[in-house]
Design a protein around this motif. Structure first.
Motif, short mmCIF file in Angstrom:
data_model
loop_
_atom_site.label_atom_id
_atom_site.label_comp_id
_atom_site.label_asym_id
_atom_site.label_seq_id
_atom_site.Cartn_x
_atom_site.Cartn_y
_atom_site.Cartn_z
N LEU B 67 0.83 -1.21 0.00
CA LEU B 67 0.00 0.00 0.00
C LEU B 67 0.86 1.26 0.00
CD1 LEU B 67 -2.70 1.41 0.20
CD2 LEU B 67 -2.73 0.94 2.64
N ILE B 68 1.97 1.20 0.70
CA ILE B 68 2.85 2.37 0.79
C ILE B 68 3.38 2.71 -0.60
CG2 ILE B 68 4.93 1.00 1.32
CD1 ILE B 68 5.84 3.16 3.16
N VAL B 69 3.63 1.69 -1.42
CA VAL B 69 4.12 1.93 -2.78
C VAL B 69 3.02 2.56 -3.64
CG1 VAL B 69 4.95 0.80 -4.89
CG2 VAL B 69 5.89 0.14 -2.67
N PHE B 72 2.79 6.22 -2.57
CA PHE B 72 3.94 6.98 -3.06
C PHE B 72 3.87 7.15 -4.58
CE2 PHE B 72 7.40 6.50 0.42
CZ PHE B 72 6.55 7.13 1.30
N ALA B 73 3.45 6.08 -5.26
CA ALA B 73 3.37 6.16 -6.72
C ALA B 73 2.40 7.25 -7.14
CB ALA B 73 2.94 4.81 -7.29
N GLY B 77 4.66 9.99 -8.17
CA GLY B 77 4.66 9.68 -9.59
C GLY B 77 3.60 10.47 -10.35
N PHE B 80 4.51 13.37 -12.75
CA PHE B 80 5.16 12.99 -14.01
C PHE B 80 4.15 12.52 -15.03
CE2 PHE B 80 8.40 12.16 -10.74
CZ PHE B 80 9.30 13.13 -11.15
N LEU B 165 3.33 10.09 5.92
CA LEU B 165 4.56 10.04 5.13
C LEU B 165 4.56 11.01 3.97
CD1 LEU B 165 5.06 6.18 5.00
CD2 LEU B 165 6.06 7.82 6.59
#
Lengths: 220, 237
Positions: B67-69, B72-73, B77, B80, B165
């Motif tokens: 989930l953290i990814v 963050f994505a 991300g 971009f 975070l």
């Protein structure tokens, strides 16, 4: 933005180092958490006076608090009362405590499914409770609860990404650092997707092999 | 110990702001995750194989990526890909996508728990597919899903802490801010006490929700003989 394979290959060593950290943290935490699970399940099954209640409280506490706060508590909180651990071991400790609670439940559930007749038979044969657990109960419980133990291990590998929050350079920390510095979101997100999928799938595969071998005595 | 309590009392307003943010984030996520869950969980019970495959792919992807990814994505991300988001919406989106995957599993389980004969009977009576779902399947599935969705809410409340975070001032972040201020201003690091307190508050909130989930499960099983869907487990999502 185009997918830049050359760039990706140049980041190979850093990503590999991150992947190794992820694997190391997860592997150590998996082994230790299963040890906690065995101890916890045994303590609860044998109703060891204080330990039994302690494990009930421990499992409830871990299940009802966020892993991220547990990690912060271990990494930032414990040093202020004189318990300083390195970054790596803080990560391992928090993940171990987290997964240990779930492994305790998994194994306890496995033990509970074993018919009481086996336990009575063991007692009739003169086995102590501890011998029953070691020779009969736990070997069977491990087989029964293997799928749920595996699920917890898979979650642990996934959740090892949380340690990047305290600055441990695992796979996701390395990848997101590259996104921040080199603006290579596309490449790095693909790496993360592929990396975690590969870890999760290889873990499921190896356990299927293990399951097959554990079933061997019962096959003809 | 006493100093920590004083510190917490002195910073109660900040903690309350954080707590409100946590609960707000959890509420938004619960609503969105329910929406995604009902949609994808229903699709997973339809006949065409490719529809079921799409739903399964979604569920698999968002449950396998940490989930953290995901969060963050979206947050780092996103710019971009041309969709820069503020911290709060970014976290809400990430949590909803993940929660929706788990919600879909619950809804699928709930719909599948209803005997197939009912669906066939309804079809034989000439009911439209959407009427079968609206009048027959969903109302019954709702009872089977209620405990599991309550359990999911406990997981959502826990997961909102990830907001800290990326800069959402939710409960964990509020605790972190108090620790920072106290360390700088007074030279004492109260991390143990403050994070301990934060843990206890999460524990109190989530224990109540978990207890409610278990109570619903028992009650539905006893009164209505409902076979409820299993509540999701933090170590399975």
């Amino acid at each position: 933005m185009e997918f830049d394979l050359d760039y990706l290959l140049r980041q190979g060593p850093a990503l590999r180092a991150g992947l190794m950290v992820t694997i190391q943290v997860s592997a150590i935490a998996i082994v230790l958490s299963i040890a906690i699970g065995l101890a916890g399940a045994a303590a609860r099954m044998l109703r060891v006076p204080v330990l039994n209640q302690a494990f009930v409280g421990y499992v409830e506490f871990i299940r009802n608090t966020p892993l991220l706060v547990q990690i912060f508590f271990v990494f930032f909180g414990l040093p202020t009362i004189g318990l300083t651990l390195s970054l790596f071991w803080s990560g391992v400790l928090s993940l171990t405590l987290w997964a240990g609670a779930f492994q305790t439940e998994n194994l306890r559930g496995g033990l509970a499914t074993i018919s009481s007749g086996l336990r009575e038979a063991s007692r009739a044969l003169g086995l102590t409770s501890f011998q029953y657990l070691r020779l009969v109960g736990l070997p069977l419980a491990v087989r029964v609860s293997l799928p749920s133990i595996l699920n917890t291990c898979v979650s642990l590998v996934k959740n090892s990404a949380y340690v990047s929050a305290i600055g441990l350079q695992d796979l996701s920390a390395v990848a997101f650092e590259r996104i921040a510095n080199d603006f290579r979101a596309f490449e790095m997100l693909s790496v993360l997707l592929a990396g975690y999928l590969a870890l999760v799938l290889s873990l499921s595969f190896s356990v299927r092999v293990l399951e097959h071998r554990l079933q061997a005595p019962f096959r003809r | 110990m006493i100093e920590t309590l004083d510190l917490i009392r002195a910073n109660a307003p900040l903690l309350l702001i954080g707590l409100r943010s946590t609960l707000y984030l959890a509420a938004v996520t619960l609503v969105a995750a329910t929406g995604i869950g009902v949609l994808l969980g229903t699709l997973a019970t339809l006949r065409p194989r490719w529809i079921r495959a799409l739903s399964a792919l979604y569920v698999e992807v968002f449950r396998d990526i940490p989930l953290i990814v995901t969060i963050f994505a979206i947050f780092f991300g996103g710019p971009f890909l041309g969709v820069p988001l503020e911290p709060f919406p970014a976290v809400a989106l990430g949590l909803s996508l993940w929660g929706g995957a788990n919600g879909a599993e619950i809804v699928r389980g709930g719909l599948q728990s209803i005997p197939h004969g009912q669906r066939e009977a309804a079809t034989a009576l000439g009911l439209h597919l959407w009427k079968i779902y609206l009048l027959i399947l969903w109302p019954q599935a709702l009872r089977a899903m209620l405990p599991a969705f309550t359990g999911l809410l406990a997981l959502i409340v826990q997961s909102t802490s990830l907001g800290a975070l990326v800069g959402v001032t939710e409960f964990l972040k509020a605790g972190g801010l108090i620790i920072e201020t106290s360390t700088v201003m007074r030279g004492v690091n109260p991390a143990f006490g403050v994070y301990g307190f934060v843990l206890l508050v999460y524990f109190a909130i989530c224990s109540v929700i978990t207890a409610l989930s278990r109570w619903l499960e028992r009650r539905l099983a006893r009164r209505g003989g409902v076979n409820t869907v299993r509540a999701p487990d933090a170590a399975r999502v």
